[in-house]
Every structure is written in C-alpha cells, then in structure tokens.
Design a protein around this motif. Structure first.
Motif, mmCIF file in Angstrom:
data_model
loop_
_atom_site.group_PDB
_atom_site.id
_atom_site.type_symbol
_atom_site.label_atom_id
_atom_site.label_comp_id
_atom_site.label_asym_id
_atom_site.label_seq_id
_atom_site.Cartn_x
_atom_site.Cartn_y
_atom_site.Cartn_z
ATOM 1 N N ASP A 1 0.826 -1.206 0.000
ATOM 2 C CA ASP A 1 0.000 0.000 0.000
ATOM 3 C C ASP A 1 0.860 1.256 0.000
ATOM 4 O O ASP A 1 0.523 2.252 -0.648
ATOM 5 C CB ASP A 1 -0.926 0.011 1.219
ATOM 6 C CG ASP A 1 -1.941 -1.116 1.180
ATOM 7 O OD1 ASP A 1 -2.319 -1.528 0.063
ATOM 8 O OD2 ASP A 1 -2.338 -1.603 2.253
ATOM 9 N N LEU A 2 1.955 1.209 0.722
ATOM 10 C CA LEU A 2 2.863 2.351 0.744
ATOM 11 C C LEU A 2 3.464 2.613 -0.627
ATOM 12 O O LEU A 2 3.661 3.765 -1.024
ATOM 13 C CB LEU A 2 3.978 2.115 1.768
ATOM 14 C CG LEU A 2 3.567 2.114 3.234
ATOM 15 C CD1 LEU A 2 4.689 1.551 4.100
ATOM 16 C CD2 LEU A 2 3.210 3.524 3.685
ATOM 17 N N TYR A 3 3.739 1.537 -1.357
ATOM 18 C CA TYR A 3 4.276 1.699 -2.706
ATOM 19 C C TYR A 3 3.236 2.309 -3.640
ATOM 20 O O TYR A 3 3.541 3.210 -4.430
ATOM 21 C CB TYR A 3 4.750 0.349 -3.246
ATOM 22 C CG TYR A 3 5.205 0.404 -4.690
ATOM 23 C CD1 TYR A 3 6.481 0.870 -5.002
ATOM 24 C CD2 TYR A 3 4.361 0.015 -5.712
ATOM 25 C CE1 TYR A 3 6.894 0.939 -6.319
ATOM 26 C CE2 TYR A 3 4.767 0.076 -7.039
ATOM 27 C CZ TYR A 3 6.040 0.536 -7.338
ATOM 28 O OH TYR A 3 6.448 0.616 -8.638
ATOM 29 N N ASN A 4 2.008 1.839 -3.547
ATOM 30 C CA ASN A 4 0.951 2.362 -4.411
ATOM 31 C C ASN A 4 0.695 3.840 -4.153
ATOM 32 O O ASN A 4 0.287 4.575 -5.051
ATOM 33 C CB ASN A 4 -0.342 1.573 -4.206
ATOM 34 C CG ASN A 4 -0.232 0.157 -4.738
ATOM 35 O OD1 ASN A 4 0.544 -0.111 -5.656
ATOM 36 N ND2 ASN A 4 -0.992 -0.757 -4.154
ATOM 37 N N ASN A 5 0.940 4.271 -2.929
ATOM 38 C CA ASN A 5 0.698 5.663 -2.561
ATOM 39 C C ASN A 5 1.967 6.508 -2.595
ATOM 40 O O ASN A 5 1.934 7.671 -2.169
ATOM 41 C CB ASN A 5 0.089 5.736 -1.164
ATOM 42 C CG ASN A 5 -1.182 6.540 -1.132
ATOM 43 O OD1 ASN A 5 -1.245 7.615 -1.714
ATOM 44 N ND2 ASN A 5 -2.200 6.017 -0.474
ATOM 45 N N ASP A 6 3.075 5.941 -3.045
ATOM 46 C CA ASP A 6 4.370 6.627 -3.150
ATOM 47 C C ASP A 6 4.958 7.013 -1.795
ATOM 48 O O ASP A 6 5.998 7.680 -1.749
ATOM 49 C CB ASP A 6 4.273 7.880 -4.022
ATOM 50 C CG ASP A 6 4.046 7.544 -5.484
ATOM 51 O OD1 ASP A 6 4.387 6.415 -5.879
ATOM 52 O OD2 ASP A 6 3.523 8.398 -6.228
#
Length: 535
Positions: free
Chosen positions: A411-416
């Motif tokens: 999720d952190l990756y998807n949200n940068d």
C-alpha cells in the motif's frame, strides 16, 4: 573522543519551545511554504530553512536583553534554574529568494525552485555565508548583518518625503540671510508682509532597502540529474555537490569549473532508459500477480547516489550512500576519480531472503558524520543505523522506526509513501541521534546507556498520546478512506486493540536539525518550524 566518554543527560522530557510559520486554524498550507531544508550555524547563533518556494529564511538567537527576563521573579529563577536550562530563543532575522523556477529547453524539463539543501560556510571575518541549492544550481549567498538603506535617486523637489522632514526644515528659512547649501540653487522671494522667504531646491536623497543577501557565486551547468547533497569541506575552501550519479568538487571562489571525483553514470543512457522501463514493467506485473519475491530483483535495480558528506576534520575523506544500502568511504588522495572505495559499509544481515520491496526500503536517504569522525549515522525507510567506519560488515546499532509498516509496504508503494526521504541528525557529542516519522513524530535514540527510544510529536503539545482505534472495522477500511492512516500493533500483544494507533502519512516529519551545543531540536512539520528542548 569516544561516544562512551561523555555522559548522557538523565532527563528525558522534551518540551515545546517555539514555533514559526504556524498556519491559523482553517488556513490552507500552500505548497510553496512547506519547509524542505534546515541547518544550524556552527555556533548555533543562526538557523536557516529553505522551502518549496525557493526562499531561504534565517532566524537569529536573541540576546539576553531581548529575552524578556524582567517578567520572571527571582524565586522562579532559583527554583527552576532558569538561567542555566532555558533554551536559546530565536527571532526572525531576514529572508531572500534564493532560486526561481527555470525551464531547460534542451531537455524540455521544468526545474523547480525548491531548496534541496542549505549549508553554512566558515568565514574568517565573521560574515555570514550560506550555500543553497535546488535540483541543478548551487548558489553562495552573503547575508548582511543588518538592514542597510541605499540611495535610490536624488530628488530636486523641496517638498520631500516625511522621512526627510528634518532635511526639509533646514531648506526653508524665514530670515533674509541665507546660507548657501551644497548641491542646491537658492533664490529669494518677497512675501505679502514684506518679509523674505529663502527657499533652497536641495537635492534630497530617496532611500530604499538594500537586499538582505547578495549572491556571490552561482555554481551551475555541472549536473544533469537532480542534486541531492551539498557538503562543506573542513579546509574552508571547497565543497561537494552530489546528484544521482556524480559527485563534483568545487572551490568556493571558482564558479565556472569543478572536478568530477565520483562517476556512477552508466556508459549508455539509452540502456538506462530501457532498464527503468523493464523494472517498471516487472513491478507492475508482480503486483498484479500478487508476487512479492524474485531472486533476480536486485539485478534489475540501478544503483544511484542518495547522499554525500565530507569528513568533519579530514579534508581528503568523504562518504556517500547509495540506493542499495551501501556507504562508501573514499580518499581523494588516492586518485583523481575515486572509483575505488577505501571502505564499503554494508549490513550483512540484510543479505537474507529478499522481498519485492527489499531494495526500495534499503535505500539510504540521509547520512551524517559524528563529530568524532569515526561514526556515521544513516537513515533508510525502515530504520536508523549507527556505523563505525572500522566495522564494515554490520552497524554498531540498529534502531527500528517503521517496522510496524512492513506488512503495508504494498500500500505504501501504491501511494508513493515508500519513497519518502527522512533525514537524521546527531547531538553535538554524538551520544544521541534523532530522526522523523509519520504523524509528525520525532524519535530520539541513545547509544552507550540511557533511554533507548524517546518519541514526541512536533507540536505545541509534544507529549500527547497518539490517536487510538475506535473499533476493529477500521482495519479493513481502504487506505484512501483512512486518509493514508495505518494501525500499529503493540509488540507484546499483536491482537490487542489497546496497543494500536493511527499513523498519519500526510503529516510527515522529513527534516530536522540538532543544535550544535544545546539540547534543542528544530523540526519541520509542513510549513511550521517547531523547536523543542530537553528539560
């Protein structure tokens, strides 16, 4: 001097001291006002900040006569030991526009005015010099000690402005005798009552405020990629600037020439573009297929420079970090191009099983030398690490910051958010270190005894408790519905709701700095500069 040779204070309560730039309730924070860099002057008398709007703002320490001590009774001074423990108090000094937005027509690239780093320079005569940089250009500024007015033009009109009223009064007289004034033409005129009035058309100067700072040098056209670091050398004559692939050495007095001392740029940039495309395709495919492990993932990742800094007193040594979690120490005396590192610091414990995001979270976002020159503090996304330059295979200590977010890396990756770059800083004696986190949290760790972890919020109420969960249904809500908030589980009982709190990813404390000789930390929370001290 070793880290264990200095005692650590036993008090552990950090209190609010000052705040600058705090928005009013309901006021929206402008993107250009967000702080992007903080740096204390070596003596601690000044602190400079840079923001996204390309401005540099400088605060100075108040003198004792300005601290309003007359309102404090003698009993309060004796009981609270106020004179000894009262933290430095700062006031606004000046600000100036350091960088403007630019456009590279050859590359069709917009260059932001955002200040990436600010660094104070040594000066033998006490003048204030500061380096500031955006993505492409480093500038050297001389900050004026006080506001100086300069003559804008000479006005021939005797009816002058109000600030020159004294001069105007001298230009008008009711006696027939007149005294010639320099730079003026006089004449006499008879009034109705028979008296004479002498009027002098004196050239009256008009004043305007001079700029608070003057750009002495601009070190441009030396970086094809975004600058991430600048660092002053201990010799007081040179500094370095580092981007994703190169580290350049500059002389402060020469702005049109630099020496490239480290070059990690791929031989063919077309191959780089293809590699990035391949990597992006691989990431998207893996996410869609639910795959989080790949043995050849590290081979696809390109290593880039993330931070660089000179040794505090050896002018020939410097260290730079990379996106793969390596810290390389180089000696400029060995060769003109420092391709061969003297030492490579790497955490051998991280060579175990690799997940899909291992390379991303291992990237070092910041590094700092301790004042003793032997230890290095580094920050990656998950942890803060203390290194001994004589121990290459493992850090001296590892302090976990975002371990509770490891299950949420996708999720952190998807949200940068996984690409957020947190800074770190050290106390003057090197015994304590600090870094930022989400929810505007400050984490302070000690080495060689004392409290392991102190956490407080950069706010007027630093010791308030984190927001607790209302019910278990909040765990199953989407990331967007939670406004990028995650839950942290306590270490003792992972299923206990009483040990959970929200982690606000919108409130991120990326930049902070420790006073060089006081227990005072300056923290950037959005557009606000908070200062907290140890009481």
């Amino acid at each position: 001097m070793t880290l264990s040779s200095i005692s650590t204070p036993h008090t552990t309560e950090w209190k609010f001291s000052q705040v600058f730039g705090e928005p009013a309730p309901g006021e929206d924070v402008q993107q250009t006002d967000i702080i992007s860099a903080i740096e204390f002057e070596k003596g601690g008398d000044y602190v400079a900040i840079g923001d996204h709007g390309g401005r540099v703002v400088i605060f100075e320490k108040r003198t004792p006569k300005d601290d309003s001590l007359e309102y404090i009774t003698r009993n309060e001074l004796e009981q609270n030991d106020f004179m000894i423990r009262h933290p430095p108090n700062y006031q606004y000094k000046t600000e100036f526009q350091s960088h403007e937005p630019e456009f590279d027509y050859l590359k069709s690239l917009e260059i932001e005015e955002k200040i990436k780093k600010v660094r104070w320079c040594m000066s033998p005569n006490g003048s204030l010099f500061i380096l500031s940089t955006n993505d492409r250009t480093v500038k050297l500024w001389k900050v004026k000690e006080s506001k100086v007015k300069k003559v804008k033009e000479m006005d021939l009109d005797p009816f002058v402005a109000s600030e020159n009223s004294l001069l105007a009064e001298k230009s008008f007289s009711s006696i027939p005798e007149t005294t010639p004034l320099s730079n003026g033409v006089e004449w006499a005129d008879k009034t109705f009552n028979g008296a004479y009035s002498s009027v002098s058309h004196t050239k009256v100067p008009k004043f305007e405020d001079s700029p608070p700072a003057r750009c002495r040098k601009a070190y441009a056209h030396a970086h094809d990629f975004n600058i991430n670091s600048i660092s002053n050398n201990s010799d007081g004559e040179t500094f370095l600037s580092a981007d994703d692939f190169r580290v350049n050495l500059w002389n402060l007095e020469i702005s049109d020439q630099c020496f490239n001392i480290i070059d990690m740029k791929p031989p063919n940039m077309e191959d780089l573009t293809g590699l990035q495309y391949h990597l992006a395709t691989f990431l998207l495919t893996s996410l869609s297929n639910g795959k989080q492990k790949h043995d050849g993932f590290s081979d696809l990742c390109l290593e880039v420079i993330t931070s660089a800094e000179f040794h505090p007193f050896h002018c020939n040594l410097l260290a730079y970090s990379s996106s793969r979690g390596y810290i390389r120490l180089v000696d400029m005396r060995k060769s003109a191009i420092c391709d061969q590192s003297s030492r490579i610091l790497h955490d051998g414990a991280s060579n175990g099983s690799k997940s899909f995001f291992t390379e991303i979270v291992a990237s070092i976002s910041d590094l700092k030398f301790a004042s003793n020159g032997r230890h290095i503090l580094s920050r990656d996304y998950m942890s803060l690490k203390l290194w001994d330059i004589h121990m290459e295979n493992s850090p001296v200590a590892t302090y976990k910051i975002h371990e509770h977010l490891r299950p949420k890396l996708s999720d952190l990756y998807n949200n940068d958010a996984i690409f957020d770059k947190f800074a770190c800083c050290l106390r003057g004696d090197g015994l304590q270190f600090a870094t930022g986190s989400y929810s505007n949290q400050v984490h302070i760790f000690s080495h060689g005894g004392g409290v392991e972890d102190i956490t407080f919020e950069a706010s007027k109420n630093p010791n308030r408790k984190p927001l607790m969960h209302a019910n278990t249904r909040a765990r199953r809500r989407s990331l967007s519905n939670l406004t990028r908030a995650f839950s942290r589980h306590g270490q003792e009982n992972l299923n206990s709701e009483n040990n959970e709190y929200y982690c606000n990813l919108n409130a991120k404390l990326l930049h902070l700095a420790w006073h060089p000789n006081k227990d005072l930390i300056a923290c950037a929370a959005g557009s606000s500069l908070f200062m907290h001290y140890l009481w």
